[in-house]
Design a protein around this motif. Sequence first.
Motif, PDB file in Angstrom:
ATOM      1  N   LEU A 152      56.135  33.781  55.475  1.00  0.00           N
ATOM      2  CA  LEU A 152      55.303  33.830  54.774  1.00  0.00           C
ATOM      3  C   LEU A 152      54.369  34.835  54.463  1.00  0.00           C
ATOM      4  N   SER A 153      53.371  35.064  53.158  1.00  0.00           N
ATOM      5  CA  SER A 153      52.656  36.405  52.799  1.00  0.00           C
ATOM      6  C   SER A 153      52.248  36.317  53.783  1.00  0.00           C
ATOM      7  N   GLY A 154      51.261  38.108  54.095  1.00  0.00           N
ATOM      8  CA  GLY A 154      50.676  38.242  54.633  1.00  0.00           C
ATOM      9  C   GLY A 154      49.381  37.368  55.042  1.00  0.00           C
ATOM     10  N   ARG A 155      48.479  37.277  54.113  1.00  0.00           N
ATOM     11  CA  ARG A 155      47.575  36.581  53.965  1.00  0.00           C
ATOM     12  C   ARG A 155      47.853  34.716  54.540  1.00  0.00           C
ATOM     13  N   SER A 156      48.562  33.919  53.689  1.00  0.00           N
ATOM     14  CA  SER A 156      49.034  32.362  54.620  1.00  0.00           C
ATOM     15  C   SER A 156      49.638  32.755  56.686  1.00  0.00           C
ATOM     16  N   VAL A 172      49.382  21.798  57.645  1.00  0.00           N
ATOM     17  CA  VAL A 172      50.666  22.051  55.741  1.00  0.00           C
ATOM     18  C   VAL A 172      50.206  21.758  54.628  1.00  0.00           C
ATOM     19  N   VAL A 173      49.422  21.647  54.388  1.00  0.00           N
ATOM     20  CA  VAL A 173      48.580  22.200  52.880  1.00  0.00           C
ATOM     21  C   VAL A 173      49.230  23.386  52.673  1.00  0.00           C
ATOM     22  N   VAL A 174      48.647  24.382  53.929  1.00  0.00           N
ATOM     23  CA  VAL A 174      49.180  25.753  53.702  1.00  0.00           C
ATOM     24  C   VAL A 174      50.511  26.208  53.209  1.00  0.00           C
ATOM     25  N   LEU A 175      51.417  25.728  54.095  1.00  0.00           N
ATOM     26  CA  LEU A 175      52.458  25.468  53.904  1.00  0.00           C
ATOM     27  C   LEU A 175      52.863  25.430  53.069  1.00  0.00           C
ATOM     28  N   GLU A 176      52.663  24.164  52.208  1.00  0.00           N
ATOM     29  CA  GLU A 176      52.894  23.441  50.925  1.00  0.00           C
ATOM     30  C   GLU A 176      52.804  24.828  49.715  1.00  0.00           C
ATOM     31  N   VAL A 177      51.687  24.915  49.600  1.00  0.00           N
ATOM     32  CA  VAL A 177      50.825  26.073  48.936  1.00  0.00           C
ATOM     33  C   VAL A 177      52.163  27.648  49.098  1.00  0.00           C
ATOM     34  N   ALA A 178      52.322  27.667  50.559  1.00  0.00           N
ATOM     35  CA  ALA A 178      53.474  28.795  50.205  1.00  0.00           C
ATOM     36  C   ALA A 178      54.063  28.728  49.939  1.00  0.00           C
ATOM     37  N   ALA A 179      54.928  27.523  49.968  1.00  0.00           N
ATOM     38  CA  ALA A 179      56.184  27.511  48.902  1.00  0.00           C
ATOM     39  C   ALA A 179      56.465  27.531  47.660  1.00  0.00           C
ATOM     40  N   LEU A 180      55.429  26.989  46.901  1.00  0.00           N
ATOM     41  CA  LEU A 180      55.296  27.129  45.490  1.00  0.00           C
ATOM     42  C   LEU A 180      54.888  28.271  45.229  1.00  0.00           C
ATOM     43  N   SER A 236      36.753  16.720  68.613  1.00  0.00           N
ATOM     44  CA  SER A 236      38.213  17.769  68.997  1.00  0.00           C
ATOM     45  C   SER A 236      39.371  17.276  68.181  1.00  0.00           C
ATOM     46  N   LEU A 237      39.332  15.397  67.987  1.00  0.00           N
ATOM     47  CA  LEU A 237      40.346  15.117  68.342  1.00  0.00           C
ATOM     48  C   LEU A 237      40.489  15.191  66.734  1.00  0.00           C
ATOM     49  N   VAL A 238      39.865  14.670  66.609  1.00  0.00           N
ATOM     50  CA  VAL A 238      39.795  14.440  64.083  1.00  0.00           C
ATOM     51  C   VAL A 238      39.899  16.012  64.116  1.00  0.00           C
ATOM     52  N   ALA A 239      39.115  16.694  64.556  1.00  0.00           N
ATOM     53  CA  ALA A 239      39.077  18.317  63.957  1.00  0.00           C
ATOM     54  C   ALA A 239      40.510  18.407  64.570  1.00  0.00           C
ATOM     55  N   THR A 240      40.852  18.556  65.155  1.00  0.00           N
ATOM     56  CA  THR A 240      42.794  18.901  65.837  1.00  0.00           C
ATOM     57  C   THR A 240      43.359  17.486  64.796  1.00  0.00           C
ATOM     58  N   ALA A 241      43.396  16.698  64.714  1.00  0.00           N
ATOM     59  CA  ALA A 241      43.562  16.047  62.741  1.00  0.00           C
ATOM     60  C   ALA A 241      43.537  16.829  61.629  1.00  0.00           C
ATOM     61  N   LEU A 242      42.720  17.169  61.430  1.00  0.00           N
ATOM     62  CA  LEU A 242      42.564  17.338  60.051  1.00  0.00           C
ATOM     63  C   LEU A 242      42.532  19.382  59.932  1.00  0.00           C
ATOM     64  N   LEU A 243      42.537  19.982  61.235  1.00  0.00           N
ATOM     65  CA  LEU A 243      43.586  21.206  60.957  1.00  0.00           C
ATOM     66  C   LEU A 243      44.648  21.426  61.001  1.00  0.00           C
ATOM     67  N   VAL A 244      45.578  20.339  61.893  1.00  0.00           N
ATOM     68  CA  VAL A 244      46.838  19.953  61.272  1.00  0.00           C
ATOM     69  C   VAL A 244      47.274  19.971  60.245  1.00  0.00           C
ATOM     70  N   ALA A 245      46.778  19.129  59.638  1.00  0.00           N
ATOM     71  CA  ALA A 245      46.795  19.147  58.099  1.00  0.00           C
ATOM     72  C   ALA A 245      46.355  19.790  56.711  1.00  0.00           C
ATOM     73  N   ALA A 246      45.637  20.428  57.673  1.00  0.00           N
ATOM     74  CA  ALA A 246      45.234  22.069  56.735  1.00  0.00           C
ATOM     75  C   ALA A 246      46.500  22.604  56.459  1.00  0.00           C
ATOM     76  N   TRP A 300      55.433  17.340  62.441  1.00  0.00           N
ATOM     77  CA  TRP A 300      56.825  16.607  62.247  1.00  0.00           C
ATOM     78  C   TRP A 300      56.926  17.656  60.750  1.00  0.00           C
ATOM     79  N   TRP A 301      55.821  17.598  60.371  1.00  0.00           N
ATOM     80  CA  TRP A 301      55.578  17.536  58.687  1.00  0.00           C
ATOM     81  C   TRP A 301      56.192  19.786  58.681  1.00  0.00           C
ATOM     82  N   ILE A 302      55.247  19.896  59.679  1.00  0.00           N
ATOM     83  CA  ILE A 302      55.100  22.126  60.141  1.00  0.00           C
ATOM     84  C   ILE A 302      57.000  22.254  60.264  1.00  0.00           C
ATOM     85  N   TYR A 303      57.156  21.233  61.485  1.00  0.00           N
ATOM     86  CA  TYR A 303      58.494  21.727  61.582  1.00  0.00           C
ATOM     87  C   TYR A 303      59.351  21.732  61.458  1.00  0.00           C
ATOM     88  N   PHE A 304      59.393  21.415  60.222  1.00  0.00           N
ATOM     89  CA  PHE A 304      60.503  20.809  58.725  1.00  0.00           C
ATOM     90  C   PHE A 304      60.578  21.414  58.103  1.00  0.00           C
TER      91      PHE A 304
END
Length: 384
Positions: free
Chosen positions: A335-339, A372-380, A360-370, A254-258
């Motif tokens: 997004l920038s090329g690096r992001s 989200v962090v990338v997108l939020e940092v890029a927005a700044l 895999s499930l835990v890794a997938t959840a953590l990677l999705v969260a990561a 949801w966070w990624i889409y919006f």
Amino acid sequence: MTTIGLRRMGPRDPAEGHRAASPLELLFDLVFVVAVGFAATNLHEIETEGHVSSAILSFAMVFFSIWWAWLNFSWFATSFDIDDWLYRVMTFVQMAGVLVLAAGVGPAMQDGSFTIVVVGYVVMRLALVGQWIRVAVSSARYRSTALHYVVGITVVQVFWVAMLLLPAHAQLFVAPVLVFFEVLIPIWAESRAETTPWHRHHIAERYALFTLIVLGEGLVASASAVIDGLRDAEHLGPLLVLAAGGLVIVAGLWWIYFSREQHEHIRGLRSALVFGYGHYFVFAAAAALPAGIEVAVSADAGEADLSHASVAATIAVPVALFVASIWALALRPSLSGRSNVVVVVLTLAILASIAVPEVSLVATALLVAAIVVVLEVAALRPTR
């Protein structure tokens, strides 16, 4: 306005301020989610039996019929919604077609019998033909476009009905061809005549709302994992992990889409087609995710005839497809090329987690969260 309460079906203003989804459109979406839910349930059942490839193919076919009817109504409504009584009645006819289609999802996916699905689909499409006829009668400017839609949709529906006369094995080869012609109809109609006056903010909102509803199915699946866990204390720990992971994944998607505005990607005909058609993968992935969560629940209970890697794939693949699709459609230009590189690498890592199914499930959840962090940092730090 005429004596019988009808209005001329003229175009809506594409620059209309504060345009929002109507109550009729919201009800329309909810009816479609019934069919999406049935498709996800059958996907779960077939995958649990170990028939993953056939499950994916049948789901993709059935989901196309659901998505394509929704897409065509949504783009029509953003241009010509006049909300008189006949418009409402014909929209309800389309809803009735959805319910018929939903009743045929099980036979189509389980037994390869597409008769009920085709009947419901044709009802939806012909009801939309009636709406286009009203446009042709009411608007000289868009008459040619409307007639192109009338002819194109009607001809293809005739072939859908004729397909039912063929043997089941032949239908499997004919159906993709008809899907191809369905997809060509808007390209042919819009490029040969006046382009319909869609409202960019309104159509972006319609896609966002449908994404919300489909993602909500994932929350239901996560809640079911908790309920099942409470009934069986032996599996409580793994099921709680599954429920928590599912919640993190759905919230992250949801966070990624919006995370970015999307209306700006609907500029001309070409970008509108890319945006509209590309969302098939977004919606299909979101709809398949709940089935993956339910498969994981079944596997934990020893009721799934699947390898551990296959169980992990039922979650990781839809998640990666969702992220990759929305990245390509809406995130990449902002997004920038690096992001962009980081998002792509993290998405590929989601797929790679299948190789280690135990985490895999835990890794997938953590990677999705990561992501989200990338997108939020890029927005700044917006790119120039």
